[in-house]
Scaffold this motif. Structure first.
Motif, PDB file in Angstrom:
ATOM      1  N   GLN A   1       0.841  -1.190   0.000  1.00 21.06           N
ATOM      2  CA  GLN A   1       0.000   0.000   0.000  1.00 21.06           C
ATOM      3  C   GLN A   1       0.886   1.253   0.000  1.00 21.06           C
ATOM      4  O   GLN A   1       1.919   1.283   0.658  1.00 21.06           O
ATOM      5  CB  GLN A   1      -0.899   0.021   1.241  1.00 21.06           C
ATOM      6  CG  GLN A   1      -1.877   1.166   1.282  1.00 21.06           C
ATOM      7  CD  GLN A   1      -2.789   1.092   2.494  1.00 21.06           C
ATOM      8  OE1 GLN A   1      -2.678   0.181   3.305  1.00 21.06           O
ATOM      9  NE2 GLN A   1      -3.684   2.048   2.614  1.00 21.06           N
TER      10      GLN A   1
ATOM     11  N   GLN B   1       0.782   5.541   0.350  1.00 23.25           N
ATOM     12  CA  GLN B   1      -0.017   6.654   0.858  1.00 23.25           C
ATOM     13  C   GLN B   1       0.744   7.948   0.642  1.00 23.25           C
ATOM     14  O   GLN B   1       1.719   8.215   1.331  1.00 23.25           O
ATOM     15  CB  GLN B   1      -0.314   6.460   2.344  1.00 23.25           C
ATOM     16  CG  GLN B   1      -1.205   7.511   2.967  1.00 23.25           C
ATOM     17  CD  GLN B   1      -2.677   7.269   2.684  1.00 23.25           C
ATOM     18  OE1 GLN B   1      -3.069   6.170   2.311  1.00 23.25           O
ATOM     19  NE2 GLN B   1      -3.473   8.292   2.833  1.00 23.25           N
TER      20      GLN B   1
ATOM     21  N   SER C   1       3.742   0.540   2.761  1.00 24.44           N
ATOM     22  CA  SER C   1       3.470  -0.451   3.794  1.00 24.44           C
ATOM     23  C   SER C   1       2.880  -1.712   3.173  1.00 24.44           C
ATOM     24  O   SER C   1       2.468  -1.726   2.015  1.00 24.44           O
ATOM     25  CB  SER C   1       2.503   0.121   4.825  1.00 24.44           C
ATOM     26  OG  SER C   1       1.254   0.417   4.234  1.00 24.44           O
ATOM     27  N   GLY C   2       2.869  -2.762   3.931  1.00 23.51           N
ATOM     28  CA  GLY C   2       2.204  -3.980   3.524  1.00 23.51           C
ATOM     29  C   GLY C   2       3.007  -4.947   2.688  1.00 23.51           C
ATOM     30  O   GLY C   2       2.612  -6.070   2.470  1.00 23.51           O
TER      31      GLY C   2
ATOM     32  N   HIS D   1       1.334  -0.747  -8.400  1.00 23.55           N
ATOM     33  CA  HIS D   1       0.816  -0.259  -7.122  1.00 23.55           C
ATOM     34  C   HIS D   1       0.786   1.258  -7.152  1.00 23.55           C
ATOM     35  O   HIS D   1       1.776   1.900  -7.527  1.00 23.55           O
ATOM     36  CB  HIS D   1       1.693  -0.739  -5.975  1.00 23.55           C
ATOM     37  CG  HIS D   1       1.941  -2.211  -5.973  1.00 23.55           C
ATOM     38  ND1 HIS D   1       1.012  -3.124  -5.527  1.00 23.55           N
ATOM     39  CD2 HIS D   1       3.018  -2.930  -6.394  1.00 23.55           C
ATOM     40  CE1 HIS D   1       1.505  -4.342  -5.654  1.00 23.55           C
ATOM     41  NE2 HIS D   1       2.711  -4.254  -6.179  1.00 23.55           N
TER      42      HIS D   1
ATOM     43  N   GLY E   1      -0.558   4.997  -5.093  1.00 23.14           N
ATOM     44  CA  GLY E   1      -1.128   5.733  -3.981  1.00 23.14           C
ATOM     45  C   GLY E   1      -2.336   6.517  -4.455  1.00 23.14           C
ATOM     46  O   GLY E   1      -2.662   6.543  -5.645  1.00 23.14           O
ATOM     47  N   GLN E   2      -2.976   7.203  -3.533  1.00 22.19           N
ATOM     48  CA  GLN E   2      -4.245   7.863  -3.842  1.00 22.19           C
ATOM     49  C   GLN E   2      -4.094   9.249  -4.457  1.00 22.19           C
ATOM     50  O   GLN E   2      -5.067   9.776  -4.955  1.00 22.19           O
ATOM     51  CB  GLN E   2      -5.095   7.983  -2.568  1.00 22.19           C
ATOM     52  CG  GLN E   2      -4.813   9.186  -1.697  1.00 22.19           C
ATOM     53  CD  GLN E   2      -3.496   9.099  -0.959  1.00 22.19           C
ATOM     54  OE1 GLN E   2      -2.717   8.161  -1.101  1.00 22.19           O
ATOM     55  NE2 GLN E   2      -3.231  10.093  -0.133  1.00 22.19           N
TER      56      GLN E   2
END
Length: 121
Positions: free
Chosen positions: A1, A3, A23-24, A110, A112-113
């Motif tokens: 993840q 962020q 993370s993750g 992957h 982020g937002q």
């Protein structure tokens, strides 16, 4: 993840630092990158860094003004943006992919937002 954070409203010539907390999963084998997307435009590559070796690559439009870095211990990616221009206004995204291609958004797995950066003239 992933962020992303740190965006905001600044004036031309100002500085801003974006952060991207990972993370993750382990990103040691990955390329971490920053992309941006302005209204009505396609998402474009800004910068990337090899998480393990720290080798960075920049789009011509930001070379000399932006610096990408990472802190392994904190699992965090950064984008230091200096001498900001109105044309830097966009939503900025952090993303991760496996090598070798670093500049094409479609290969990044992957994301982020996004965080909004607005530079006023």
């Amino acid at each position: 993840q992933l962020q992303a954070s740190g965006g905001g409203l600044v004036q031309a010539g100002d500085t801003l630092r974006l952060s991207c907390a990972a993370s993750g999963r382990t990103f040691s084998s990955y390329i971490l990158g920053w992309f941006r997307q302005a209204p009505g435009k396609e998402r474009e590559f800004v910068a990337s860094i090899n998480w393990s070796a720290g080798v960075a690559y920049y789009a011509d439009s930001v070379k000399g003004r932006f610096t990408i870095s990472r802190t392994k211990a904190a699992n965090t990616l950064y984008l230091q943006m200096n001498s900001l221009k109105p044309e830097d206004t966009a939503v900025y995204y952090c993303a991760a992919t496996l090598p070798p291609c670093v500049t094409v958004a479609a290969v990044y797995e992957h994301w982020g937002q996004g965080t909004q950066v607005t530079v006023s003239s």
